[in-house]
Design an enzyme around this catalytic site. Structure first.
Site, PDB file in Angstrom:
ATOM      1  N   CYS A  85       0.826  -1.211   0.000  1.00  0.00           N
ATOM      2  CA  CYS A  85       0.000   0.000   0.000  1.00  0.00           C
ATOM      3  C   CYS A  85       0.862   1.264   0.000  1.00  0.00           C
ATOM      4  O   CYS A  85       2.044   1.231   0.364  1.00  0.00           O
ATOM      5  CB  CYS A  85      -0.916   0.006   1.228  1.00  0.00           C
TER       6      CYS A  85
ATOM      7  N   ASN B 121      11.030  -9.827  -5.278  1.00  0.00           N
ATOM      8  CA  ASN B 121      10.387 -10.585  -4.209  1.00  0.00           C
ATOM      9  C   ASN B 121      11.324 -10.621  -3.000  1.00  0.00           C
ATOM     10  O   ASN B 121      12.510 -10.901  -3.141  1.00  0.00           O
ATOM     11  CB  ASN B 121      10.088 -12.010  -4.685  1.00  0.00           C
TER      12      ASN B 121
ATOM     13  N   HIS C 257      -1.592  -8.517  -7.071  1.00  0.00           N
ATOM     14  CA  HIS C 257      -0.246  -8.500  -7.652  1.00  0.00           C
ATOM     15  C   HIS C 257      -0.063  -9.683  -8.585  1.00  0.00           C
ATOM     16  O   HIS C 257      -0.765 -10.682  -8.480  1.00  0.00           O
ATOM     17  CB  HIS C 257       0.823  -8.525  -6.549  1.00  0.00           C
TER      18      HIS C 257
END
Lengths: 341, 341
Positions: free
Chosen positions: B42, B74, B164
């Site tokens: 966010c 990641n 995502h």
């Protein structure tokens, strides 16, 4: 009638089994374990299942209580026993009728005992039922391969909790088996040795992935495990065909299976799992061709593969055929070696 | 460092990624969706993720709010970007280091909107991010293939609910892609046509499995669907490489994707799903060999494959490579055609 459909791009067959009749609403709610007040696999409910095909039954008439192991046709089979294959083309695709057999082996009359809790003598009765069904289904020359498997736990696909295994006879050699058989054949043709025997030798020397070694069996984690705590149970003595085992050999296998399942339960607190028996396909002299599998006694090696269902198969695995395993097989073997159970 | 291990019997590679460090106790409890009070995807939490690789950012400096789409490495990658492959043998097996890239494409700053809820213009920005990352990763000659996929919902493997997708670059062509590329090559060599173009022609003529046809795209259920409500999105015009699409083409694709995801959501009430973008591997002139894939512009056809995660993969599927699908693709297409969304 279900259909077997061929995908020319993916190079695989799919069983479209709409007899089970799924509509969108069937998928809206997470399925719950079916805990009926009256389990169709318990004593006294023999009339709630199709009529039995086989039973280890010290007492009583067929389809009554008194059995120790009972085999019935699946009430909702993925493939049906009646009819002809009728293999045909459809555009770029191929299709054939969903002919096969789908049987349920009820492993114990006791609703609350899993395979791991049965005694070696009781497990031996289950293995004898498997063997008997393999030998009988081979008489039907439409069947090219038999898949014996067990789903344990809801997440592993078991919709009834009463302990059972399943046997599906299919009209072609499935892709996973076909690859394994081809690799074994190639290894034997170039080296005159069984690739499984080579692999077992190497693993016993290394020891890193061995969970437990018995006189005639070994339980180990595969070097390239796709999933955490994946297991293999191999007979150390070469043999291509589970169905040719003697009663004594089944008794020894039962001890090794109980040990494997007990360790898994001890370390992972009764995880959901699937196991699959990999064995040679039946011979097919009927085809009027030289029997391609006639030398399997030399190049194939039956075994059991077990996959605990601890992780999800996600987009990457599905899209690539690669698996990402977060637990090393060496660590998994160490945990299982030290299991208390 | 994770490892890629080769199974000589199964003929597949596995990524053993123990950096994620799983012990038996990690598997004892059913994982819950990670609903943090503070989501790292966010606005305002940009410092809780690794530094961004790419952003569609009308305003503000890197790693601050103001972006529309954001790409980051990641934090827990299955494969690592640093190092060499060091491919080597080990007994009967093969092993190489787990070299690759693992990136996250955060599709929207809005925590509560899924990809199906974004506008076509917003989805186009996501597609542009995919394209940019494909083109950039091709500069690293260690990578042989890129897998772009999305896991939606916990049962599909999404551990964070904020919308995502993921991109993993791998040092070899994965098995599923290798089979597809080989089949396309063989079809082109024998017929001088693309097998996907043939298949799309056949399906448009038949119409039975077509969900929605656009000027330049078609959404359909595959004839040999492995799973209920499986979907394919094909461009009708031949093209082997997603990364070569123009902005206008991405805009049209966004409209088709939104339609597909909206219908799925309407019929199945926002089911968990995985989708995977299948596109051509990068060319590899570096190998000093004739470029095997140099004619891919003729024989491969990029597309998107979507699998709703409605049924469990059980022992039979795992043991055979066969799938049993209880919903006919024709029924699924009919439900999706009539979807209200």
């Amino acid at each position: 009638m279900s259909e077997l459909r061929w995908d020319p791009l993916k190079q695989h067959w799919v069983i479209i089994a709409t007899d089970r009749g799924r509509r969108p609403r069937d998928f809206l709610v997470e399925p719950e374990p079916t805990e009926m007040t009256s389990c169709p696999f318990c004593y006294g409910n023999e009339d709630k299942t199709p009529r039995e095909i086989y039973a280890a039954r010290p007492a009583g008439p067929p389809n009554s209580p008194g059995w120790k192991v009972r085999v019935i046709p699946n009430k909702y089979p993925a493939l049906r026993i009646e009819g002809e294959l009728n293999s045909r083309g459809y555009g770029l695709y191929d299709v054939m009728n969903g002919i096969g057999a789908h049987e349920i082996i009820i492993e114990t009359p006791d609703h609350n005992r899993g395979l791991a809790e049965l005694t070696p003598a009781e497990i031996t009765e289950v293995l004898k039922a498997w063997r008997a069904r393999f030998l009988d289904l081979r008489n039907d020359t439409r069947f090219r391969y038999m898949v014996l498997f067990k789903n344990h736990g809801l997440r592993a696909g078991a919709t009834l909790s009463h302990s059972h295994s399943q046997l599906i006879a299919v009209p072609l050699i499935p892709p996973v088996a076909a690859t394994e058989l081809r690799i074994c054949r190639e290894h034997f043709e170039s080296k005159e040795r069984c690739i499984f025997c080579d692999l077992i030798d190497f693993e016993l020397q290394s020891g890193e992935r061995v969970v437990r070694e018995f006189a005639n069996h070994v339980v180990m984690t595969p070097y390239a495990s796709c999933f955490p705590f994946e297991l293999r149970l191999y007979p150390k003595r070469h043999g291509h065909d589970f169905a040719l085992l003697s009663d004594g050999e089944l008794g020894e296998l039962a001890v090794a299976m109980k040990d494997m399942l007990g360790r898994l339960k001890g370390v992972l607190k009764d995880p959901p799992y699937n196991f699959i028996l990999h064995t040679a396909p039946p011979r097919q002299p009927r085809l009027g061709k030289p029997d391609y599998w006639s030398s399997l006694e030399y190049d194939y090696h039956w075994h059991i593969e077990l996959v605990p269902r601890l992780t999800q198969i996600a987009g990457f695995e599905w899209g690539t055929g690669f698996h990402i395993n977060p637990t090393s097989p060496e660590d998994a073997a160490a945990f299982l070696r030290e299991a208390e159970f």
